[in-house]
Design a protein around this motif. Structure first.
Motif, PDB file in Angstrom:
ATOM      1  N   ARG A 193       0.843  -1.199   0.000  1.00 27.98           N
ATOM      2  CA  ARG A 193       0.000   0.000   0.000  1.00 27.98           C
ATOM      3  C   ARG A 193       0.888   1.263   0.000  1.00 27.98           C
ATOM      4  O   ARG A 193       0.623   2.211  -0.733  1.00 27.98           O
ATOM      5  CB  ARG A 193      -0.909  -0.027   1.238  1.00 27.98           C
ATOM      6  N   PHE A 247      -8.077   2.913  -0.566  1.00 29.37           N
ATOM      7  CA  PHE A 247      -9.282   2.299  -0.014  1.00 29.37           C
ATOM      8  C   PHE A 247      -9.441   0.867  -0.527  1.00 29.37           C
ATOM      9  O   PHE A 247      -9.738  -0.058   0.233  1.00 29.37           O
ATOM     10  CB  PHE A 247     -10.505   3.140  -0.392  1.00 29.37           C
ATOM     11  N   LEU A 248      -9.169   0.698  -1.825  1.00 23.27           N
ATOM     12  CA  LEU A 248      -9.296  -0.620  -2.452  1.00 23.27           C
ATOM     13  C   LEU A 248      -8.318  -1.615  -1.832  1.00 23.27           C
ATOM     14  O   LEU A 248      -8.684  -2.745  -1.491  1.00 23.27           O
ATOM     15  CB  LEU A 248      -9.011  -0.476  -3.948  1.00 23.27           C
ATOM     16  N   ARG A 250      -6.842  -1.400   1.080  1.00 26.59           N
ATOM     17  CA  ARG A 250      -7.180  -1.629   2.488  1.00 26.59           C
ATOM     18  C   ARG A 250      -8.347  -2.617   2.595  1.00 26.59           C
ATOM     19  O   ARG A 250      -8.324  -3.516   3.434  1.00 26.59           O
ATOM     20  CB  ARG A 250      -7.551  -0.302   3.140  1.00 26.59           C
ATOM     21  N   SER A 251      -9.335  -2.452   1.729  1.00 32.49           N
ATOM     22  CA  SER A 251     -10.480  -3.367   1.749  1.00 32.49           C
ATOM     23  C   SER A 251     -10.056  -4.778   1.375  1.00 32.49           C
ATOM     24  O   SER A 251     -10.522  -5.756   1.955  1.00 32.49           O
ATOM     25  CB  SER A 251     -11.572  -2.899   0.786  1.00 32.49           C
ATOM     26  N   THR A 252      -9.167  -4.868   0.381  1.00 27.50           N
ATOM     27  CA  THR A 252      -8.676  -6.180  -0.042  1.00 27.50           C
ATOM     28  C   THR A 252      -7.989  -6.873   1.126  1.00 27.50           C
ATOM     29  O   THR A 252      -8.198  -8.067   1.368  1.00 27.50           O
ATOM     30  CB  THR A 252      -7.664  -6.033  -1.192  1.00 27.50           C
ATOM     31  N   ARG A 253      -7.195  -6.115   1.846  1.00 26.04           N
ATOM     32  CA  ARG A 253      -6.479  -6.677   2.991  1.00 26.04           C
ATOM     33  C   ARG A 253      -7.472  -7.211   4.025  1.00 26.04           C
ATOM     34  O   ARG A 253      -7.327  -8.329   4.514  1.00 26.04           O
ATOM     35  CB  ARG A 253      -5.597  -5.596   3.605  1.00 26.04           C
ATOM     36  N   ASP A 254      -8.488  -6.410   4.333  1.00 24.45           N
ATOM     37  CA  ASP A 254      -9.470  -6.836   5.331  1.00 24.45           C
ATOM     38  C   ASP A 254     -10.250  -8.064   4.861  1.00 24.45           C
ATOM     39  O   ASP A 254     -10.576  -8.947   5.649  1.00 24.45           O
ATOM     40  CB  ASP A 254     -10.450  -5.700   5.641  1.00 24.45           C
ATOM     41  N   LEU A 255     -10.514  -8.087   3.546  1.00 26.55           N
ATOM     42  CA  LEU A 255     -11.297  -9.189   2.987  1.00 26.55           C
ATOM     43  C   LEU A 255     -10.467 -10.466   2.953  1.00 26.55           C
ATOM     44  O   LEU A 255     -10.926 -11.554   3.290  1.00 26.55           O
ATOM     45  CB  LEU A 255     -11.713  -8.802   1.564  1.00 26.55           C
ATOM     46  N   ARG A 261      -7.512  -7.994  10.857  1.00 27.93           N
ATOM     47  CA  ARG A 261      -8.180  -6.705  10.658  1.00 27.93           C
ATOM     48  C   ARG A 261      -7.690  -5.714  11.708  1.00 27.93           C
ATOM     49  O   ARG A 261      -7.588  -6.050  12.872  1.00 27.93           O
ATOM     50  CB  ARG A 261      -9.694  -6.901  10.775  1.00 27.93           C
TER      51      ARG A 261
END
Lengths: 262, 265
Positions: A193, A247-248, A250-255, A261
């Motif tokens: 990131r 944002f993308l 970060r979301s990928t990481r969380d997913l 998380r």
């Protein structure tokens, strides 16, 4: 009435966080509006917000700005992919093997201190000013940083996890793939990131120096013809894309890593 | 009868030729099959070093560790280890953690699945199959570690203060769980603890080690009948034995080493 209070010392509520983020943005925008509409600054130096918006619409409608954005985005993403594909495996090995560290360290250290812009003339000589040169430049600018970050992440995997895997019968390659890699993955994704941000910075730099398309190219051309609003559009575009990509990722990481998380 | 695990004149020296520490000095012992052996002793006496040598995570400077007569040359699935720190793989669910050993060794998915379900039942993890370790308490994490080690069906279970990070109540529960499992599986266990009561409650034999460099000071057979229940810990015999072991360890703490008590010039 009793309301839940889950705050820890030093923590702030999410509502308060949004406010604290929004207020400075609005203040800067307000100051901009006052300075320009109030006639305190000349339009060549600082265009009005409305001029920037009009300019943006023109750029998209009649100057093919989408093509510039696509060109820049493609360069960054290809270089980012190449950088990840090379630096992550090598960083994993480097983080575990003192031999590989010894071999690569001189390059990593030197490359982190040499300003990457110094390579631009050389790369233009070698690879012209097209997409290949941009990708090469971005890769060169991010590879050694990412390599060092991945190696650090890998080296700091808890030794107990590695010992445990070994006592459970995992071979050395299995330990690397099944334990060290997943254990380091959250830190690796964070490093990616950061690298995405660095990549954009370098891209605009490379396109400003020499290019035939891209956001940086548009910025440079606009400056040459004193179309300051367009320069602003360029800067805001890069910022907006950066925000979106962050944002993308970060979301990928969380997913991808629900267990890590933050 | 040859012991399952033989430690033959083990010496372990850490450090460099200029500055070194002898952790173990000429330590020999045979662990009989199906027995539960605990190591106790002052801090730094090399208990963990012994376990790491048996696990194959470190090697003796001289001497040999043999499992069923074969020298131990590295880590292997025939020797399972449970650590004091929580070592559940955080990216795997409870069930996937338990299946890790069989999976890396190439066991079929269906075999793994059946074995994991049995172990989940045995260790009281039912309902947590799909939970990630970070959602579990310390006691539950150690249940996962125990089940994961048992999934390989190791010849010997090596446990390095497995309950050392748990609160007292959880520790008691885990001790009883371990005894239940041990009674059923009759595994050989090599156990390290600071808790003398724990060692006596669980073991067939308690080995008291000397201060560094570690040697076996006393081998104490523990003959309390099995199955053992927590009430045992309050019996006069148990209390007396515990006092005796504590006395042996205290001797080690008060033994002055040659460098001490040198009067100031």
């Amino acid at each position: 009435m009793i309301t839940a209070d889950n705050r820890d010392a030093g923590a702030i509520s999410s509502k308060r966080y949004v406010w604290l983020s929004a207020v400075p943005v609005l203040l800067v925008a307000g100051a901009w509006a006052v300075a320009t509409y109030g006639g305190f600054v000349g339009p060549f130096f600082l265009p009005t917000p409305s001029a920037v918006i009009v300019s943006a619409i023109q750029l998209f409608r009649s100057h093919g700005y989408v093509n510039d954005i696509v060109a820049s985005l493609a360069r960054v993403l290809v270089a980012f992919g190449l950088c990840a594909a090379t630096a992550v495996p090598l960083g994993l090995l480097m983080g575990r093997s003192p031999i590989i560290t010894a071999v690569l360290s001189p390059f990593v250290v030197v490359m982190r201190y040499v300003p990457i812009s110094a390579f631009i003339p050389l790369l233009i000589l070698w690879a012209g000013i097209g997409t290949f040169q941009k990708v090469l430049f971005l890769w060169l600018g991010t590879f050694f940083y990412l390599l060092a970050l991945v190696a650090d992440a890998t080296a700091s995997v808890a030794p107990e996890l590695i010992d445990t895997a070994a006592t459970l019968g995992a071979t050395r390659p299995q330990v690397l793939v099944r334990v060290i890699f997943p254990a380091a993955l959250p830190a690796i994704l964070d490093a990616l990131r950061v690298m995405m941000g660095v990549g954009w910075t370098y891209l605009v730099l490379a396109e400003i120096v020499a290019a035939e398309s891209g956001i940086g190219y548009m910025i440079m051309e606009s400056q040459r013809f004193l179309k300051t609003p367009r320069v602003f559009v360029g800067i805001l575009t890069v910022g907006a894309i950066g925000l979106g990509l962050d944002f993308l990722l970060r979301s990928t990481r969380d997913l991808l890593l629900p267990w890590a998380r933050t | 009868m040859t012991p399952l695990l033989a430690l033959d004149r083990i010496v372990k020296i850490y450090g460099t030729p200029q500055s070194f520490v002898a952790a173990l000095d000429d330590l020999s012992y045979g662990v009989a099959e199906n027995s539960f052996v605990s190591l106790v002793g002052p801090s730094g006496c090399g208990k963990t070093t012994i376990l790491r040598i048996v696990a194959g995570l470190t090697f003796p400077t001289s001497g040999l560790a043999l499992l069923r007569g074969d020298p131990i040359r590295g880590p292997g699935a025939d020797r399972g280890m449970v650590f004091q720190s929580y070592t559940s793989f955080p990216w795997l669910t409870v069930k996937a953690n338990i299946e890790f050993g069989p999976a890396v060794r190439g066991a079929a998915r269906s075999t793994r699945d059946v074995a994991a379900r049995d172990l989940i039942e045995l260790t009281g993890l039912s309902g947590f199959e799909n939970a990630y370790p970070h959602t579990l308490s310390g006691g539950m994490k150690q249940r996962v570690a125990l089940a994961r080690t048992l999934a390989n069906d190791p010849a010997i279970l090596i446990m390095d203060e497995p309950f050392g990070s748990l609160d007292q109540q959880t520790r008691w529960t885990m001790q009883e769980l371990l005894l239940t499992i041990w009674d059923r599986s009759q595994k050989t266990v090599l156990f390290v603890t600071h808790d003398i009561e724990e060692a006596l409650f669980l073991s067939d034999v308690v080995l008291v080690l000397t201060a560094r460099p570690g040697r076996i000071k006393r081998e104490i057979p523990v003959h309390f009948p099995r199955p053992r229940c927590p009430e045992l810990k309050a019996t006069p015999e148990f209390v007396a034995l515990k006092a005796a072991v504590i006395g042996l360890i205290r001797e080690e703490l008060s033994t002055p080493s040659p460098s001490q008590h040198v009067p100031h010039a």
